[in-house]
Design an enzyme around this catalytic site. Structure first.
Site, PDB file in Angstrom:
ATOM      1  N   ASN A   7      24.507  38.321  32.894  1.00  0.00           N
ATOM      2  CA  ASN A   7      25.754  37.857  32.555  1.00  0.00           C
ATOM      3  C   ASN A   7      25.521  36.486  31.862  1.00  0.00           C
ATOM      4  O   ASN A   7      25.378  35.048  32.661  1.00  0.00           O
ATOM      5  CB  ASN A   7      26.668  37.863  33.860  1.00  0.00           C
ATOM      6  CG  ASN A   7      27.985  37.151  33.381  1.00  0.00           C
ATOM      7  OD1 ASN A   7      28.543  36.779  32.544  1.00  0.00           O
ATOM      8  ND2 ASN A   7      28.840  37.447  34.379  1.00  0.00           N
ATOM      9  N   ARG A  89      26.832  41.790  30.445  1.00  0.00           N
ATOM     10  CA  ARG A  89      28.266  41.633  30.518  1.00  0.00           C
ATOM     11  C   ARG A  89      28.582  40.985  29.095  1.00  0.00           C
ATOM     12  O   ARG A  89      27.934  40.054  28.492  1.00  0.00           O
ATOM     13  CB  ARG A  89      28.632  40.772  31.396  1.00  0.00           C
ATOM     14  CG  ARG A  89      30.068  40.515  31.532  1.00  0.00           C
ATOM     15  CD  ARG A  89      30.487  39.154  32.069  1.00  0.00           C
ATOM     16  NE  ARG A  89      31.883  39.232  32.149  1.00  0.00           N
ATOM     17  CZ  ARG A  89      32.446  38.127  32.526  1.00  0.00           C
ATOM     18  NH1 ARG A  89      31.780  36.937  32.828  1.00  0.00           N
ATOM     19  NH2 ARG A  89      33.913  37.924  32.420  1.00  0.00           N
ATOM     20  N   HIS A 178      38.657  41.065  32.704  1.00  0.00           N
ATOM     21  CA  HIS A 178      38.182  41.760  34.069  1.00  0.00           C
ATOM     22  C   HIS A 178      38.095  43.044  34.249  1.00  0.00           C
ATOM     23  O   HIS A 178      38.320  43.629  35.287  1.00  0.00           O
ATOM     24  CB  HIS A 178      39.121  41.061  35.233  1.00  0.00           C
ATOM     25  CG  HIS A 178      39.355  39.642  35.406  1.00  0.00           C
ATOM     26  ND1 HIS A 178      40.348  38.796  35.515  1.00  0.00           N
ATOM     27  CD2 HIS A 178      38.063  38.658  35.490  1.00  0.00           C
ATOM     28  CE1 HIS A 178      39.855  37.474  35.875  1.00  0.00           C
ATOM     29  NE2 HIS A 178      38.435  37.464  35.455  1.00  0.00           N
ATOM     30  N   HIS A 206      42.761  40.913  40.685  1.00  0.00           N
ATOM     31  CA  HIS A 206      41.611  40.068  40.779  1.00  0.00           C
ATOM     32  C   HIS A 206      41.899  38.471  40.892  1.00  0.00           C
ATOM     33  O   HIS A 206      42.386  37.849  40.046  1.00  0.00           O
ATOM     34  CB  HIS A 206      40.917  40.627  39.622  1.00  0.00           C
ATOM     35  CG  HIS A 206      39.617  39.651  39.345  1.00  0.00           C
ATOM     36  ND1 HIS A 206      38.407  40.293  39.375  1.00  0.00           N
ATOM     37  CD2 HIS A 206      39.108  38.549  38.909  1.00  0.00           C
ATOM     38  CE1 HIS A 206      37.374  39.505  39.316  1.00  0.00           C
ATOM     39  NE2 HIS A 206      37.868  38.227  39.114  1.00  0.00           N
ATOM     40  N   ARG A 239      43.948  27.124  34.638  1.00  0.00           N
ATOM     41  CA  ARG A 239      44.762  27.670  33.415  1.00  0.00           C
ATOM     42  C   ARG A 239      46.132  27.931  33.918  1.00  0.00           C
ATOM     43  O   ARG A 239      46.556  28.325  34.960  1.00  0.00           O
ATOM     44  CB  ARG A 239      44.221  29.185  33.004  1.00  0.00           C
ATOM     45  CG  ARG A 239      42.951  28.890  32.192  1.00  0.00           C
ATOM     46  CD  ARG A 239      42.202  30.171  32.031  1.00  0.00           C
ATOM     47  NE  ARG A 239      40.906  30.438  32.797  1.00  0.00           N
ATOM     48  CZ  ARG A 239      40.395  31.448  32.734  1.00  0.00           C
ATOM     49  NH1 ARG A 239      40.749  32.678  32.359  1.00  0.00           N
ATOM     50  NH2 ARG A 239      39.051  31.809  33.626  1.00  0.00           N
ATOM     51  N   PHE A 282      40.763  26.900  45.618  1.00  0.00           N
ATOM     52  CA  PHE A 282      41.787  27.203  46.543  1.00  0.00           C
ATOM     53  C   PHE A 282      41.610  26.644  48.072  1.00  0.00           C
ATOM     54  O   PHE A 282      42.679  26.330  48.836  1.00  0.00           O
ATOM     55  CB  PHE A 282      42.166  28.433  46.561  1.00  0.00           C
ATOM     56  CG  PHE A 282      43.084  28.961  45.397  1.00  0.00           C
ATOM     57  CD1 PHE A 282      42.237  29.067  44.224  1.00  0.00           C
ATOM     58  CD2 PHE A 282      44.376  29.126  45.278  1.00  0.00           C
ATOM     59  CE1 PHE A 282      43.099  29.647  42.910  1.00  0.00           C
ATOM     60  CE2 PHE A 282      45.064  29.526  44.415  1.00  0.00           C
ATOM     61  CZ  PHE A 282      44.418  29.959  43.012  1.00  0.00           C
ATOM     62  N   GLU A 382      30.862  43.710  39.837  1.00  0.00           N
ATOM     63  CA  GLU A 382      30.649  43.882  38.339  1.00  0.00           C
ATOM     64  C   GLU A 382      29.500  44.477  37.921  1.00  0.00           C
ATOM     65  O   GLU A 382      29.101  45.098  36.967  1.00  0.00           O
ATOM     66  CB  GLU A 382      31.400  42.913  37.616  1.00  0.00           C
ATOM     67  CG  GLU A 382      32.838  42.686  37.840  1.00  0.00           C
ATOM     68  CD  GLU A 382      33.568  41.243  37.416  1.00  0.00           C
ATOM     69  OE1 GLU A 382      34.155  40.972  36.662  1.00  0.00           O
ATOM     70  OE2 GLU A 382      33.167  40.265  38.466  1.00  0.00           O
TER      71      GLU A 382
HETATM   72  P1  ADP Z   1      35.179  33.345  39.146  1.00  0.00           P
HETATM   73  O1  ADP Z   1      34.128  34.162  39.251  1.00  0.00           O
HETATM   74  O2  ADP Z   1      36.634  33.461  38.317  1.00  0.00           O
HETATM   75  O3  ADP Z   1      34.496  31.757  38.910  1.00  0.00           O
HETATM   76  P2  ADP Z   1      35.473  33.684  41.938  1.00  0.00           P
HETATM   77  O4  ADP Z   1      35.939  35.169  42.236  1.00  0.00           O
HETATM   78  O5  ADP Z   1      34.077  33.432  42.810  1.00  0.00           O
HETATM   79  O6  ADP Z   1      35.616  33.125  40.775  1.00  0.00           O
HETATM   80  O7  ADP Z   1      36.407  32.796  43.080  1.00  0.00           O
HETATM   81  C1  ADP Z   1      36.264  31.599  43.067  1.00  0.00           C
HETATM   82  C2  ADP Z   1      37.699  30.867  43.960  1.00  0.00           C
HETATM   83  O8  ADP Z   1      37.809  31.644  45.027  1.00  0.00           O
HETATM   84  C3  ADP Z   1      37.320  29.478  44.189  1.00  0.00           C
HETATM   85  O9  ADP Z   1      37.633  28.698  43.502  1.00  0.00           O
HETATM   86  C4  ADP Z   1      37.978  29.543  45.626  1.00  0.00           C
HETATM   87  O10 ADP Z   1      39.230  28.815  45.376  1.00  0.00           O
HETATM   88  C5  ADP Z   1      38.185  31.020  46.181  1.00  0.00           C
HETATM   89  N1  ADP Z   1      37.762  31.195  47.386  1.00  0.00           N
HETATM   90  C6  ADP Z   1      36.442  31.435  47.673  1.00  0.00           C
HETATM   91  N2  ADP Z   1      36.504  31.543  49.038  1.00  0.00           N
HETATM   92  C7  ADP Z   1      37.569  31.382  49.491  1.00  0.00           C
HETATM   93  C8  ADP Z   1      38.220  31.134  51.008  1.00  0.00           C
HETATM   94  N3  ADP Z   1      37.444  31.549  51.892  1.00  0.00           N
HETATM   95  N4  ADP Z   1      39.314  30.733  51.085  1.00  0.00           N
HETATM   96  C9  ADP Z   1      40.082  30.501  49.999  1.00  0.00           C
HETATM   97  N5  ADP Z   1      39.846  30.669  48.910  1.00  0.00           N
HETATM   98  C10 ADP Z   1      38.659  30.935  48.553  1.00  0.00           C
END
Ligand code: ADP
Length: 396
Positions: A7, A89, A178, A206, A239, A282, A382
């Site tokens: 990826n 990917r 996604h 997602h 975003r 988050f 994925e």
């Molecule tokens: P991407 O692949 O789009 O970068 P992910 O699917 O890895 O993102 O998700 C990342 C986000 O998931 C982080 O920014 C975080 O906000 C959230 N996250 C991960 N673990 C937790 C948790 N235990 N509680 C709340 N939010 C979480």
């Protein structure tokens, strides 16, 4: 059969080597800051390995990955010939690809044509393919697209209500992203409940840094929240998601910014980061809320509300919904997020079991037995889809 899954991002490269006999992950890792100072590789195989090293481009990075896979101490293979194929990917397949394909010269031409549609992502994906052709000579390469799964959307879902000629001239339409993730978790659901997808109406959420919702009817994507680009739809980490397009020229004028600058604000300074003024993560925002931060609270409220609205509109689009699935960083790991979204869904007969919902990162039904619509947490994978598609095309 061993398949290398790649990826390639603009400055990063994630990889997994998967043994298709039992679908186990033999090794995985990440190259970061490619082309920037202090680039590093983090590898996990027979042992763990981390190194800060100079990777001036993706070719250097893929060489580092191959070296790590071959290393006698932490590697997992003795010869590169043990790798049977590479699955890539690829973010944007435009209208060319509705499924994964073996890369040929013709496929590469179409990928080039999609660069305009995904200028931040597709060039890195294409680079990864070219470098592998050079470094893993003769190994089949397969492209798996984020957009492919959504090519089943009907015209009423993918057309924007702008002059039709812009669709014809520039292919401006909803593509959705996604797709690999939405496809995987809906298939997992069908396996878990032992019911064919052809009989199900599913809404998949997602929710990661990037976030999208998908309506899947009879196993086919019929609508999704991301659009022409991954900027549309839900409120995301950085975003904005949906907004009135008239805001863009208004901001240009008020803030004396170019359209490009406003686009950057909407992509990287908006979402929960923009509203909370705290973070795009988050976890940080949930922390701030627990300390009484009002803007952080507003950001989360906006996020939950938007997801709930999309679920409602997709239930309408499919004239019902049998199951709702949460996945990705937030969807898999935040019981609060799932609960707060489902609080809006009483009218669908959704009832969440607090105990079951208190789960992280594992396949769980989180609704009660009496819940009219079932709700699930299903971790996405994925890389596995990419490896499976690659194997499937080779077997053919
Ligand atoms: P991407 O692949 O789009 O970068 P992910 O699917 O890895 O993102 O998700 C990342 C986000 O998931 C982080 O920014 C975080 O906000 C959230 N996250 C991960 N673990 C937790 C948790 N235990 N509680 C709340 N939010 C979480």
């Amino acid at each position: 059969m061993k398949i290398l899954v790649l990826n390639c991002g603009s400055s990063s490269l994630k990889y997994q080597l998967i043994n298709m006999e039992d679908e186990s992950v033999l090794a995985k890792g990440l190259c970061e800051r490619i082309g920037i100072e202090n680039s590093r590789i983090k590898h996990e195989g027979k042992g763990k390995y981390e190194n800060i090293c100079n990777m001036k481009d993706h070719k250097d990075a893929i060489k580092m990955v191959i070296d790590a896979l071959l290393n006698p101490d932490y590697g997992v293979i003795k010869s590169i010939d043990e790798v049977n194929a590479v699955g890539h990917r690829v973010v944007h397949g435009g209208e060319f690809f509705s499924e994964s394909v073996i890369v040929t010269e013709e496929v590469k031409k179409s990928l080039e044509e999609c660069v305009e549609l995904a200028p931040l992502h597709n060039p890195a994906n294409i680079l990864g393919i070219n470098v592998c052709e050079e470094l893993l000579k003769g190994k089949p390469q397969v492209a798996v697209f984020d957009t492919a799964f959504h090519q089943t959307m009907p015209e009423k879902a993918y057309l924007y209500a702008i002059p039709y000629e812009y669709y014809e001239k520039y292919k401006i339409r909803r593509y959705g992203f996604h797709g690999t993730s939405h496809r995987y978790i809906s298939q997992r659901l069908s396996e878990i409940i032992n019911k064919p997808l052809e009989e199900l109406k599913v809404i998949t959420c997602h929710l990661g840094n990037g976030a999208s919702v998908c309506a899947i009817k009879n196993g086919k994507s019929v609508d999704t929240s991301m659009g022409f680009t991954p900027l549309e739809g839900l409120v995301m980490g950085t975003r904005s998601g949906d907004l009135d397009p008239a805001i863009i020229p208004y901001l240009c004028e008020k803030e004396n910014m170019s359209v490009k600058e406003v686009e950057k604000v909407l992509n990287s300074k908006s979402g929960v980061l923009g509203v909370s003024c705290v973070s795009s993560d988050f976890r940080d925002i949930e922390d701030a809320v627990s300390k009484g931060d009002k803007k952080a609270e507003s950001a989360l409220e906006l996020f939950y509300y938007r997801v709930a609205k999309y679920i409602g509109s997709y239930a309408a689009a499919m004239n019902g919904v049998d199951a709702i699935i949460f996945t990705a960083g937030l969807g898999e790991n935040s019981p609060e997020t799932r609960q707060n979204i489902c609080n809006y869904l009483n009218y669908l007969g959704v009832q969440i079991d607090d105990q079951k919902n208190n789960c992280r990162g594992k396949e769980t039904i989180i609704s009660t037995e009496n819940s009219k619509t079932s709700v699930y947490c299903i971790p996405t994978n994925e890389e596995l889809v990419i490896a499976r598609d690659t194997k499937c095309l080779l077997d053919k």
